[in-house]
Design an enzyme around this catalytic site. Structure first.
Site, short mmCIF file in Angstrom:
data_model
loop_
_atom_site.label_atom_id
_atom_site.label_comp_id
_atom_site.label_asym_id
_atom_site.label_seq_id
_atom_site.Cartn_x
_atom_site.Cartn_y
_atom_site.Cartn_z
N HIS A 47 0.86 -1.18 0.00
CA HIS A 47 0.00 0.00 0.00
C HIS A 47 0.90 1.24 0.00
CE1 HIS A 47 -2.64 3.16 1.49
NE2 HIS A 47 -3.67 2.40 1.14
N GLU A 94 0.80 4.14 1.41
CA GLU A 94 1.16 4.73 2.71
C GLU A 94 2.22 3.87 3.40
OE1 GLU A 94 -1.99 5.53 5.68
OE2 GLU A 94 -0.45 5.14 7.18
N CYS A 140 -5.74 6.58 12.35
CA CYS A 140 -6.40 7.87 12.18
C CYS A 140 -7.87 7.76 12.58
CB CYS A 140 -6.27 8.31 10.73
SG CYS A 140 -7.21 9.80 10.39
N SER A 150 -11.34 0.85 -3.40
CA SER A 150 -11.22 1.41 -2.04
C SER A 150 -11.30 0.33 -0.97
CB SER A 150 -12.34 2.44 -1.82
OG SER A 150 -12.45 2.73 -0.46
S1 SF4 Z 1 -7.11 12.19 7.45
FE1 SF4 Z 1 -6.65 10.14 8.18
S2 SF4 Z 1 -7.56 8.76 6.67
FE2 SF4 Z 1 -7.43 10.78 5.75
S3 SF4 Z 1 -5.49 10.76 4.64
FE3 SF4 Z 1 -5.09 11.64 6.65
S4 SF4 Z 1 -4.46 9.88 7.86
FE4 SF4 Z 1 -5.43 9.06 6.06
#
Ligand code: SF4
Length: 296
Positions: free
Chosen positions: A129, A131, A198, A226
């Site tokens: 991924h 990230e 997050c 997604s």
């Molecule tokens: S707000 Fe949270 S889910 Fe959205 S891109 Fe940033 S880290 Fe990822």
């Protein structure tokens, strides 16, 4: 009567909103901007921005690109991408989400502090991924990625472990991994873990469940790619078996059963609001007219 409600908690997280704003701002002055990877996992939004001049490229294409502007999306990138851009005279528009950026810095700090100490830096996340690639890059590729329980066999439980999480993983999954490592580490081993999930995503889960349960029928709108969409849809389905996954408004072809009165429209963190509005319009168009005709 049929009522259609759009879930106010669904749609882009602030990281994605920022990245799209950055692209739109840039495209206001120019009709040529490159983006490394899809700006969001939603093909319709990608198409909308493409029409404004945003070209999606991959890392190989970045290697061949010179003296252009390239936007880095919310997922973030490893240091090697910044080096490559510098070598190729590329101007970076850095839209890395601040939450991801903080996590990258945290991992890099621990990497530097523990270098040469045989500590294992571990990332709970999806291999490959974007990230996660950006996070692993902070450790010069040395971090171990754990996707599922079986992957724990890759760890040496006689050596110190520091665990982080990809921002979009589930809290339950992370807790289970923490518990499993805690049970397996040797008594003298130092095991540190950081919940770096997050809340923009984690908090969607209870919200979407409540929303799904409060309606007779749910259209869940998200792109096929997604992963967050897939996960949230599964939760919708558990809360309401009349939940249907769609990616486009025109996938709705038939009116709903007469017993359906409350319809909910919700989506993933990558679902644009305008798309959920289109879906709501399509539901009204198909069902209100159909029901009026039936009562005549
Ligand atoms: S707000 Fe949270 S889910 Fe959205 S891109 Fe940033 S880290 Fe990822």
């Amino acid at each position: 009567m049929i009522e259609v409600e759009i879930d106010t908690g669904s749609g882009f997280c602030f990281g994605v909103v920022n990245a799209i704003h950055s692209a739109e701002e840039e495209l206001y002055d120019t009709d040529e901007l490159y983006c490394l990877g899809d700006i969001v996992h939603n093909s319709l939004e990608v198409e909308r921005l493409k029409a404004l001049g945003l070209h999606t490229i991959n890392h190989d294409e970045l290697g061949r690109l010179h003296n252009k502007k390239v936007l880095l999306r919310a997922h973030g990138e490893p240091p090697s991408t910044y080096r490559l851009a510098k070598d190729n005279g590329i101007t970076i528009i850095d839209a890395t989400c601040p939450v991801v950026l903080r996590l990258q810095k945290k991992i890099q700090k621990h990497y530097k502090e523990t270098k040469g100490q045989h500590t294992q830096l571990v990332i709970y996340g999806k291999k490959g991924h974007a990230e996660v690639n950006g996070l692993v890059g902070q450790t010069k590729g040395s971090a171990i990625v754990i996707e599922k329980m079986e992957d724990l066999d890759k760890l040496d439980f006689s050596r110190n472990i520091i665990l982080f999480s990809q921002t979009t993983k589930s809290l339950d999954g992370f807790s289970a991994i923490v518990e499993a490592i805690g049970q397996r580490v040797d008594a003298n081993v130092k095991f540190e873990f950081y919940d770096t999930i997050c809340r923009q995503v984690a908090n969607r889960l209870p919200g979407v469940k409540t929303f799904a349960a409060a309606h007779d029928w749910i259209y869940f709108v998200a792109g096929e790619k997604s992963s967050n969409g897939k996960m949230l849809f599964e939760e919708c389905l558990k809360a309401n078996s009349n939940s249907v996954f769609i990616s486009h408004a025109d996938e709705i072809k038939t009116p709903l059963p007469a017993s359906v009165h409350q319809v909910g429209v919700c989506g993933a963190t990558s679902t644009p609001k305008w798309l959920m509005e289109e879906v709501a319009e399509r539901i009204k168009e198909l069902n209100i007219i159909h029901r009026k005709l039936e009562t005549k």
